[in-house]
Write an enzyme that holds these catalytic residues in place. Sequence first.
Site, short mmCIF file in Angstrom:
data_model
loop_
_atom_site.label_atom_id
_atom_site.label_comp_id
_atom_site.label_asym_id
_atom_site.label_seq_id
_atom_site.Cartn_x
_atom_site.Cartn_y
_atom_site.Cartn_z
N ASP A 127 0.85 -1.19 0.00
CA ASP A 127 0.00 0.00 0.00
C ASP A 127 0.88 1.24 0.00
OD1 ASP A 127 -2.54 1.27 0.07
OD2 ASP A 127 -2.27 1.70 2.19
N TYR A 129 1.26 5.71 -0.53
CA TYR A 129 0.83 6.94 0.14
C TYR A 129 1.03 8.07 -0.88
CZ TYR A 129 0.65 9.94 4.43
OH TYR A 129 0.32 10.84 5.43
N HIS A 134 -3.83 14.08 0.34
CA HIS A 134 -4.10 13.23 1.51
C HIS A 134 -2.95 13.32 2.51
CE1 HIS A 134 -5.14 9.77 3.97
NE2 HIS A 134 -3.98 9.20 3.66
N GLU A 200 -10.49 3.86 3.28
CA GLU A 200 -9.56 4.57 2.42
C GLU A 200 -9.91 4.21 0.98
OE1 GLU A 200 -5.53 3.79 3.53
OE2 GLU A 200 -5.65 5.10 5.29
N GLU A 202 -9.17 3.78 -2.63
CA GLU A 202 -7.91 3.60 -3.34
C GLU A 202 -8.13 2.92 -4.70
OE1 GLU A 202 -4.63 2.14 -1.11
OE2 GLU A 202 -5.47 2.75 0.84
N ASP A 234 -9.02 0.18 1.69
CA ASP A 234 -8.08 -0.28 2.71
C ASP A 234 -8.56 0.21 4.07
OD1 ASP A 234 -5.85 -1.69 3.49
OD2 ASP A 234 -4.53 0.04 3.38
N ARG A 238 -8.13 3.81 13.03
CA ARG A 238 -7.24 4.94 13.27
C ARG A 238 -6.70 4.99 14.70
NH1 ARG A 238 -5.75 6.32 8.21
NH2 ARG A 238 -7.54 6.83 6.89
N GLN A 241 -4.07 2.22 14.91
CA GLN A 241 -2.95 2.64 14.07
C GLN A 241 -2.14 3.75 14.73
OE1 GLN A 241 -4.21 4.06 10.24
NE2 GLN A 241 -2.14 4.50 9.51
N LYS A 254 -4.34 -1.92 10.19
CA LYS A 254 -4.63 -2.03 8.76
C LYS A 254 -4.84 -3.47 8.30
CE LYS A 254 -3.88 1.13 6.25
NZ LYS A 254 -4.74 2.17 5.67
N THR A 258 -8.83 -5.76 3.85
CA THR A 258 -8.68 -4.89 2.69
C THR A 258 -9.65 -5.41 1.64
OG1 THR A 258 -6.34 -4.49 3.14
CG2 THR A 258 -7.13 -4.04 0.90
N GLU A 362 -9.95 12.57 7.03
CA GLU A 362 -9.87 13.88 6.39
C GLU A 362 -11.23 14.57 6.34
OE1 GLU A 362 -7.17 14.09 2.74
OE2 GLU A 362 -7.63 11.96 2.91
#
Length: 414
Positions: A127, A129, A134, A200, A202, A234, A238, A241, A254, A258, A362
Amino acid sequence: MTPPPQPRAGAPTDLPEGDPFGPDNLPYGVCTTAEHPDRPHIVVRHGDFVLDAGGAAAAFGSAHADLLQQPLLGPLMAAGRPVWQAVRAELREWLTAPEHRETAARFMRPLSEVTMRLPFEVADYVDFYASEHHATNVGKIFRPDNAALPANWKHLPIGYHGRAGTVVVSGTPVVRPRGQRKPPHEDAPSFGPSKRLDIEAEVAFVVGTPSAHGESVPLSGFRDHVFGVTLLNDWSARDIQGWEYVPLGPFLGKSFATSVSAWVTPLDALDAARIAPPARDVPLLPYLEDSAEPEPGGIDLRITVSINGHTVSEPPFSAMYWTAAQQLAHMTVNGASLRTGDLYASGTVSGPERSQRGCLLELTWGGKEPLELPDGSRAFLEDGDEVTLSAWAPGPGGSRIGLGEVTARVEPSR
């Protein structure tokens, strides 16, 4: 959002006007049927029907029938780009040529009558970034007194190695994970279900042709190794994490799930959507420098994120700073080998506007600005919430290429 096509009329090979799963798309999947629940087979989506690819290949006397009669896409993916192109041309001819359509129709059935499966065995999962928007937002949320982007961010595509065994197909429920959590105001960690479960949005790339251990894949090798594209969610806990990720990065926050779409869109189906990536303001090392590449590295994909049927975001994949070709080159530059079935994802796709942010972290600015949905406000996901990602890209002649959606419902912790 993509407007829904008009209801189908006529033969299974007929398509309603504007259908995003027409002959310029032809994504691959694997399904079972009620009659044979233990016999997965390869299918190709055409509108709201699926074509039994192996059955049709045998009927038409295709030299690739054996590859299309397998229970997973792996052998076809490993066969390499010349075979991918030849098979795609055959499928298109069977579904569009007037002399073949009657035969093809015998191997088609409504999508609603089949059960979709994970279409390939996931070898490794990485994965990235790759969205500057973001990464900048996350930096501002977590490190408000420091630079938003790490010092290395514009020099290399940051990524981490994930867990292939918990990649699940769209429709699979996601159980709320448990783990250690320690908010900043508490002195010691506690254990329990995640209170800050997030998504997430993606885009992921599926590797077909492997590479040798010790050899790197250049930018120009992207098309030779990547079989297709799929949507990916994904999931992220939080709070778990945030406590665990220093110094080695994501782990239990995580690895619990997925979700990927049941459909893999061939890379060649997105030719009309290729665009230049955003301008880079930091010089790149030669193995990542793509300004002279003959093909633009960006892809114009328009994503929609919905929670319980309500649209909450529309992230643009065109805004991604790092391209999929650069990610592949960086992933292998140290000599790490590719295997058929490797899956690598873009990281959260976010644009410059608030309505284009690809995760709740976000969208709610760390939970401080909850979303107002028809069924109540959300800082993070609640049990019973259903999240769906969908997307489309520009196709030939003003058409649209649809990516198969990925959806899952959150179940309570066990």
